[in-house]
Design a protein around this motif. Structure first.
Motif, PDB file in Angstrom:
ATOM      1  N   MET A   1      22.601  34.769  28.021  1.00  8.71           N
ATOM      2  CA  MET A   1      22.891  36.523  28.109  1.00  8.71           C
ATOM      3  C   MET A   1      24.399  36.839  27.274  1.00  8.71           C
ATOM      4  O   MET A   1      25.305  35.962  27.054  1.00  8.71           O
ATOM      5  CB  MET A   1      23.598  36.980  29.597  1.00  8.71           C
ATOM      6  N   ARG A   2      24.318  37.086  26.215  1.00  2.00           N
ATOM      7  CA  ARG A   2      24.922  37.846  24.954  1.00  2.00           C
ATOM      8  C   ARG A   2      25.749  38.960  24.975  1.00  2.00           C
ATOM      9  O   ARG A   2      24.831  40.228  25.616  1.00  2.00           O
ATOM     10  CB  ARG A   2      24.309  37.946  23.914  1.00  2.00           C
ATOM     11  N   ILE A   3      27.234  39.479  25.382  1.00  2.00           N
ATOM     12  CA  ILE A   3      27.488  40.510  26.205  1.00  2.00           C
ATOM     13  C   ILE A   3      28.416  40.678  24.770  1.00  2.00           C
ATOM     14  O   ILE A   3      28.629  40.064  24.505  1.00  2.00           O
ATOM     15  CB  ILE A   3      28.587  39.966  27.264  1.00  2.00           C
ATOM     16  N   LEU A   4      28.517  42.115  24.853  1.00  2.00           N
ATOM     17  CA  LEU A   4      29.861  43.198  23.937  1.00  2.00           C
ATOM     18  C   LEU A   4      31.038  43.025  24.435  1.00  2.00           C
ATOM     19  O   LEU A   4      30.499  44.056  25.689  1.00  2.00           O
ATOM     20  CB  LEU A   4      28.631  43.680  22.539  1.00  2.00           C
ATOM     21  N   ILE A   5      31.708  43.537  23.866  1.00  2.00           N
ATOM     22  CA  ILE A   5      33.206  44.317  24.652  1.00  2.00           C
ATOM     23  C   ILE A   5      33.491  44.401  23.561  1.00  2.00           C
ATOM     24  O   ILE A   5      34.080  43.802  22.254  1.00  2.00           O
ATOM     25  CB  ILE A   5      34.102  42.535  25.476  1.00  2.00           C
ATOM     26  N   VAL A   6      34.129  45.607  23.008  1.00  2.00           N
ATOM     27  CA  VAL A   6      34.290  46.715  22.305  1.00  2.00           C
ATOM     28  C   VAL A   6      35.525  47.213  22.839  1.00  2.00           C
ATOM     29  O   VAL A   6      35.851  48.156  24.019  1.00  2.00           O
ATOM     30  CB  VAL A   6      33.627  47.752  21.803  1.00  2.00           C
TER      31      VAL A   6
ATOM     32  N   ILE B   1      43.427  43.201  27.301  1.00  2.00           N
ATOM     33  CA  ILE B   1      42.391  43.655  27.361  1.00  2.00           C
ATOM     34  C   ILE B   1      41.389  43.218  27.609  1.00  2.00           C
ATOM     35  O   ILE B   1      41.029  42.745  28.394  1.00  2.00           O
ATOM     36  CB  ILE B   1      42.103  45.246  27.708  1.00  2.00           C
ATOM     37  N   ALA B   2      40.915  43.073  26.301  1.00  2.00           N
ATOM     38  CA  ALA B   2      39.881  42.583  25.651  1.00  2.00           C
ATOM     39  C   ALA B   2      39.151  40.134  26.442  1.00  2.00           C
ATOM     40  O   ALA B   2      38.479  40.740  26.806  1.00  2.00           O
ATOM     41  CB  ALA B   2      39.699  42.357  24.342  1.00  2.00           C
ATOM     42  N   LEU B   3      40.451  39.774  26.630  1.00  2.00           N
ATOM     43  CA  LEU B   3      40.916  39.208  26.653  1.00  2.00           C
ATOM     44  C   LEU B   3      40.382  38.664  28.404  1.00  2.00           C
ATOM     45  O   LEU B   3      39.520  37.713  29.122  1.00  2.00           O
ATOM     46  CB  LEU B   3      41.809  37.594  26.471  1.00  2.00           C
ATOM     47  N   GLU B   4      40.731  39.287  29.074  1.00  2.00           N
ATOM     48  CA  GLU B   4      40.714  39.633  30.211  1.00  2.00           C
ATOM     49  C   GLU B   4      39.538  39.787  30.478  1.00  2.00           C
ATOM     50  O   GLU B   4      38.432  39.212  31.968  1.00  2.00           O
ATOM     51  CB  GLU B   4      42.046  40.675  31.367  1.00  2.00           C
ATOM     52  N   ILE B   5      38.715  40.735  30.607  1.00  2.00           N
ATOM     53  CA  ILE B   5      36.976  41.125  30.087  1.00  2.00           C
ATOM     54  C   ILE B   5      36.188  40.179  30.260  1.00  2.00           C
ATOM     55  O   ILE B   5      35.542  39.718  30.898  1.00  2.00           O
ATOM     56  CB  ILE B   5      37.103  42.523  29.250  1.00  2.00           C
ATOM     57  N   GLU B   6      36.930  39.367  29.088  1.00  2.00           N
ATOM     58  CA  GLU B   6      36.051  37.902  28.697  1.00  2.00           C
ATOM     59  C   GLU B   6      36.433  36.903  29.923  1.00  2.00           C
ATOM     60  O   GLU B   6      35.415  36.283  30.449  1.00  2.00           O
ATOM     61  CB  GLU B   6      36.745  37.142  27.398  1.00  2.00           C
ATOM     62  N   ALA B   7      37.434  37.090  30.330  1.00  2.00           N
ATOM     63  CA  ALA B   7      37.505  35.684  31.317  1.00  2.00           C
ATOM     64  C   ALA B   7      37.011  36.278  32.899  1.00  2.00           C
ATOM     65  O   ALA B   7      36.741  35.397  33.296  1.00  2.00           O
ATOM     66  CB  ALA B   7      39.191  35.999  31.839  1.00  2.00           C
ATOM     67  N   ILE B   8      37.050  37.094  32.871  1.00  2.00           N
ATOM     68  CA  ILE B   8      36.184  37.344  34.271  1.00  2.00           C
ATOM     69  C   ILE B   8      34.948  37.904  34.446  1.00  2.00           C
ATOM     70  O   ILE B   8      33.697  36.932  35.046  1.00  2.00           O
ATOM     71  CB  ILE B   8      36.572  39.314  34.587  1.00  2.00           C
ATOM     72  N   VAL B   9      33.893  37.969  32.764  1.00  2.00           N
ATOM     73  CA  VAL B   9      33.004  37.553  32.714  1.00  2.00           C
ATOM     74  C   VAL B   9      32.684  36.302  32.531  1.00  2.00           C
ATOM     75  O   VAL B   9      31.412  36.045  33.342  1.00  2.00           O
ATOM     76  CB  VAL B   9      32.580  38.750  31.361  1.00  2.00           C
ATOM     77  N   LEU B  10      33.597  35.722  31.779  1.00  3.13           N
ATOM     78  CA  LEU B  10      33.218  34.162  31.767  1.00  3.13           C
ATOM     79  C   LEU B  10      33.476  33.573  33.170  1.00  3.13           C
ATOM     80  O   LEU B  10      32.700  32.628  33.708  1.00  3.13           O
ATOM     81  CB  LEU B  10      33.967  33.535  30.755  1.00  3.13           C
TER      82      LEU B  10
ATOM     83  N   ALA C   1      39.664  42.949  38.721  1.00  3.12           N
ATOM     84  CA  ALA C   1      38.321  42.107  38.240  1.00  3.12           C
ATOM     85  C   ALA C   1      37.800  42.722  39.151  1.00  3.12           C
ATOM     86  O   ALA C   1      36.222  42.819  38.369  1.00  3.12           O
ATOM     87  CB  ALA C   1      39.601  40.809  38.190  1.00  3.12           C
ATOM     88  N   ARG C   2      37.917  42.660  40.553  1.00  2.00           N
ATOM     89  CA  ARG C   2      36.396  43.239  41.110  1.00  2.00           C
ATOM     90  C   ARG C   2      35.991  45.027  40.627  1.00  2.00           C
ATOM     91  O   ARG C   2      33.946  44.112  40.445  1.00  2.00           O
ATOM     92  CB  ARG C   2      36.718  43.190  42.455  1.00  2.00           C
ATOM     93  N   GLU C   3      36.142  45.149  40.036  1.00  2.00           N
ATOM     94  CA  GLU C   3      35.626  46.469  39.303  1.00  2.00           C
ATOM     95  C   GLU C   3      34.992  46.198  37.675  1.00  2.00           C
ATOM     96  O   GLU C   3      33.670  46.622  38.022  1.00  2.00           O
ATOM     97  CB  GLU C   3      36.205  47.903  38.489  1.00  2.00           C
ATOM     98  N   ILE C   4      34.973  45.547  37.620  1.00  2.00           N
ATOM     99  CA  ILE C   4      34.452  44.130  36.266  1.00  2.00           C
ATOM    100  C   ILE C   4      33.351  43.826  36.816  1.00  2.00           C
ATOM    101  O   ILE C   4      32.168  43.467  36.169  1.00  2.00           O
ATOM    102  CB  ILE C   4      35.280  43.649  35.534  1.00  2.00           C
ATOM    103  N   THR C   5      33.647  42.509  37.645  1.00  2.00           N
ATOM    104  CA  THR C   5      32.763  42.184  38.333  1.00  2.00           C
ATOM    105  C   THR C   5      30.923  42.598  39.162  1.00  2.00           C
ATOM    106  O   THR C   5      30.231  42.987  38.494  1.00  2.00           O
ATOM    107  CB  THR C   5      32.941  40.890  39.305  1.00  2.00           C
ATOM    108  N   GLN C   6      31.913  43.615  40.044  1.00  2.00           N
ATOM    109  CA  GLN C   6      30.668  44.957  40.120  1.00  2.00           C
ATOM    110  C   GLN C   6      29.752  45.391  39.583  1.00  2.00           C
ATOM    111  O   GLN C   6      28.728  45.200  39.108  1.00  2.00           O
ATOM    112  CB  GLN C   6      31.425  46.148  41.188  1.00  2.00           C
ATOM    113  N   GLN C   7      30.196  45.853  38.404  1.00  2.00           N
ATOM    114  CA  GLN C   7      29.649  46.687  37.396  1.00  2.00           C
ATOM    115  C   GLN C   7      29.010  45.393  36.657  1.00  2.00           C
ATOM    116  O   GLN C   7      27.877  46.010  36.440  1.00  2.00           O
ATOM    117  CB  GLN C   7      30.997  47.019  36.333  1.00  2.00           C
ATOM    118  N   LEU C   8      29.202  43.606  35.963  1.00  2.00           N
ATOM    119  CA  LEU C   8      28.868  43.024  35.400  1.00  2.00           C
ATOM    120  C   LEU C   8      27.988  42.506  36.485  1.00  2.00           C
ATOM    121  O   LEU C   8      26.336  42.932  35.250  1.00  2.00           O
ATOM    122  CB  LEU C   8      29.210  41.617  35.294  1.00  2.00           C
ATOM    123  N   GLU C   9      27.211  42.829  37.440  1.00  2.00           N
ATOM    124  CA  GLU C   9      26.186  42.248  38.203  1.00  2.00           C
ATOM    125  C   GLU C   9      25.591  43.464  38.705  1.00  2.00           C
ATOM    126  O   GLU C   9      24.236  43.226  38.142  1.00  2.00           O
ATOM    127  CB  GLU C   9      26.889  41.996  39.710  1.00  2.00           C
TER     128      GLU C   9
END
Length: 120
Positions: A1-6, A12-21, A101-109
């Motif tokens: 799966m390829r995910i784009l973070i803008v 913040i970009a690295l934080e979102i990346e870490a949560i996703v990974l 982090a849980r908000e990003i995780t919920q949206q990721l799912e």
């Protein structure tokens, strides 16, 4: 799966990346700091996206509309006001900054389920 973070704030970009990974360790992450850079990396392999609204070269609304046309699910991650958003983008998903982090995780799912639905 390829995910784009803008996101134009590196921390913040690295934080979102870490949560996703943490949730999807095999995901391929592309980080763009501007709308122009994001348009250069989107292609048919992008599965989903996290978009800040205000980045270095303007607003990501044109990118969001392009992702919508390509049926790529996305969520805005921003503290920006969406009152000026075009074509119904004010109603799209939003994780307000600062986020947990849980908000990003919920949206990721949710986005991953939507992306899987589009692929089938």
């Amino acid at each position: 799966m390829r995910i784009l973070i803008v996101e134009d704030e590196p921390v913040i970009a690295l934080e979102i990346e870490a949560i996703v990974l943490d949730r999807l360790p095999d995901a391929e992450i592309s980080i763009a700091t501007s709308v122009k850079a994001a348009f250069e990396v989107i292609d048919d392999t992008v599965s989903l996206a996290f978009l800040d609204i205000d980045v270095a070269d303007g607003k990501t609304y044109s990118l969001a509309l392009e992702l919508r046309l390509r049926h790529v699910p996305f969520v805005f991650v921003s503290g920006a006001n969406r009152d000026d958003a075009p074509d119904g983008l004010a109603e799209e998903r939003l994780v307000p900054k600062p986020f947990a982090a849980r908000e990003i995780t919920q949206q990721l799912e949710a986005l991953a389920r939507e992306a899987d639905g589009e692929a089938n």
